[in-house]
Scaffold this motif. Sequence first.
Motif, mmCIF file in Angstrom:
data_model
loop_
_atom_site.group_PDB
_atom_site.id
_atom_site.type_symbol
_atom_site.label_atom_id
_atom_site.label_comp_id
_atom_site.label_asym_id
_atom_site.label_seq_id
_atom_site.Cartn_x
_atom_site.Cartn_y
_atom_site.Cartn_z
ATOM 1 N N ALA A 111 -2.869 -11.391 -9.613
ATOM 2 C CA ALA A 111 -4.016 -10.516 -9.350
ATOM 3 C C ALA A 111 -3.697 -9.525 -8.237
ATOM 4 O O ALA A 111 -3.078 -9.868 -7.234
ATOM 5 C CB ALA A 111 -5.234 -11.357 -8.971
ATOM 6 N N HIS A 112 -4.132 -8.297 -8.417
ATOM 7 C CA HIS A 112 -3.934 -7.277 -7.393
ATOM 8 C C HIS A 112 -4.881 -6.112 -7.634
ATOM 9 O O HIS A 112 -5.535 -6.014 -8.671
ATOM 10 C CB HIS A 112 -2.482 -6.795 -7.379
ATOM 11 N N HIS A 113 -4.964 -5.223 -6.633
ATOM 12 C CA HIS A 113 -5.848 -4.061 -6.681
ATOM 13 C C HIS A 113 -5.022 -2.788 -6.744
ATOM 14 O O HIS A 113 -3.958 -2.694 -6.134
ATOM 15 C CB HIS A 113 -6.720 -3.991 -5.421
ATOM 16 N N HIS A 114 -5.553 -1.796 -7.458
ATOM 17 C CA HIS A 114 -4.993 -0.448 -7.429
ATOM 18 C C HIS A 114 -6.024 0.483 -6.802
ATOM 19 O O HIS A 114 -7.227 0.240 -6.882
ATOM 20 C CB HIS A 114 -4.652 0.036 -8.849
ATOM 21 N N GLY A 115 -5.571 1.542 -6.178
ATOM 22 C CA GLY A 115 -6.492 2.493 -5.570
ATOM 23 C C GLY A 115 -5.754 3.452 -4.665
ATOM 24 O O GLY A 115 -4.517 3.425 -4.569
ATOM 25 N N ASP A 116 -6.509 4.305 -3.991
ATOM 26 C CA ASP A 116 -5.860 5.204 -3.035
ATOM 27 C C ASP A 116 -5.672 4.470 -1.713
ATOM 28 O O ASP A 116 -6.197 3.365 -1.501
ATOM 29 C CB ASP A 116 -6.649 6.502 -2.864
ATOM 30 N N VAL A 117 -4.922 5.092 -0.823
ATOM 31 C CA VAL A 117 -4.582 4.456 0.447
ATOM 32 C C VAL A 117 -5.825 4.071 1.231
ATOM 33 O O VAL A 117 -5.899 2.981 1.812
ATOM 34 C CB VAL A 117 -3.673 5.390 1.285
ATOM 35 N N ILE A 166 0.822 -1.210 0.000
ATOM 36 C CA ILE A 166 0.000 0.000 0.000
ATOM 37 C C ILE A 166 0.854 1.257 0.000
ATOM 38 O O ILE A 166 0.648 2.170 -0.809
ATOM 39 C CB ILE A 166 -0.964 -0.007 1.201
ATOM 40 N N TYR A 167 1.837 1.310 0.903
ATOM 41 C CA TYR A 167 2.614 2.546 1.036
ATOM 42 C C TYR A 167 3.798 2.621 0.072
ATOM 43 O O TYR A 167 4.287 3.709 -0.220
ATOM 44 C CB TYR A 167 3.096 2.696 2.483
ATOM 45 N N GLY A 168 4.231 1.471 -0.431
ATOM 46 C CA GLY A 168 5.351 1.474 -1.356
ATOM 47 C C GLY A 168 4.951 1.445 -2.816
ATOM 48 O O GLY A 168 5.669 1.976 -3.667
ATOM 49 N N ILE A 214 -6.528 0.199 2.253
ATOM 50 C CA ILE A 214 -6.538 -0.205 3.660
ATOM 51 C C ILE A 214 -7.843 -0.929 3.980
ATOM 52 O O ILE A 214 -7.862 -1.938 4.703
ATOM 53 C CB ILE A 214 -6.336 1.005 4.591
ATOM 54 N N ASP A 215 -8.940 -0.443 3.433
ATOM 55 C CA ASP A 215 -10.231 -1.095 3.655
ATOM 56 C C ASP A 215 -10.229 -2.517 3.085
ATOM 57 O O ASP A 215 -10.678 -3.465 3.738
ATOM 58 C CB ASP A 215 -11.346 -0.268 3.020
#
Length: 232
Positions: free
Chosen positions: A111-117, A81-83, A121-122
Amino acid sequence: MSADFHHHLFEFSSQVSPYLKGEVRQPLPKEITLYEDCAKQVHGLYQQLAETSPEAGKAYWMTRTWDLLTWQPVYVAFISIYGLQALPNLRDISQEVHDTYVAGYSFPDGAHHHGDVYDLIDIAGKAITELFDFYLDQMNHFIRIRPGYSQHLIADRVLGCLIKLQAYRSELTHEQLLEQAHLWFDALNLPLKPVQGLAASHDNHSVLTRTSCCLVYKCNGRSLCEDCPRKS
């Protein structure tokens, strides 16, 4: 793009800890995964800890087993998330179990997700909660670990990761770290009291006094950790 994400995730992971080695591959036999009963593997880990440190007692063996089961998913979530502003499918994580430790992880695909922090986190909170509920159930096959106790250990793990995050990103203020802590605790449905262990330092960074004790001092030749609440 998918291959690039996992390549960078594994590279960053190994920089944080050489034990945090990641791969994309199918789970191997005896690895811990959400999709297979793993009480036997978890019990084996607990028994190895008991044989290695018999003087430490059941409370330490239980606490150490739980910490070993849960450290990698939290670290992977923070690094992602942060990196990288992304997140793998944490529910799919497989973990390698060694005699007295858990180190090494894999995902079956890219597979992975992109989005804002906030969104990530949710998503991470939901996946980690499901994973840890499963681990708790597997441990309860052979020893009872109270949910309140396990939550305190998770809380201190999250807060410890936030302190490490601030060491990498020194521009983060104490107030910003507190905001991130509240996001994580909300996503993981954790009681907020342990957040009080985060205090501002003279340079507006954060220092942590944990609310839980890992009990490592019960092992021969070991002492209290620097941020142990027993030192207060």
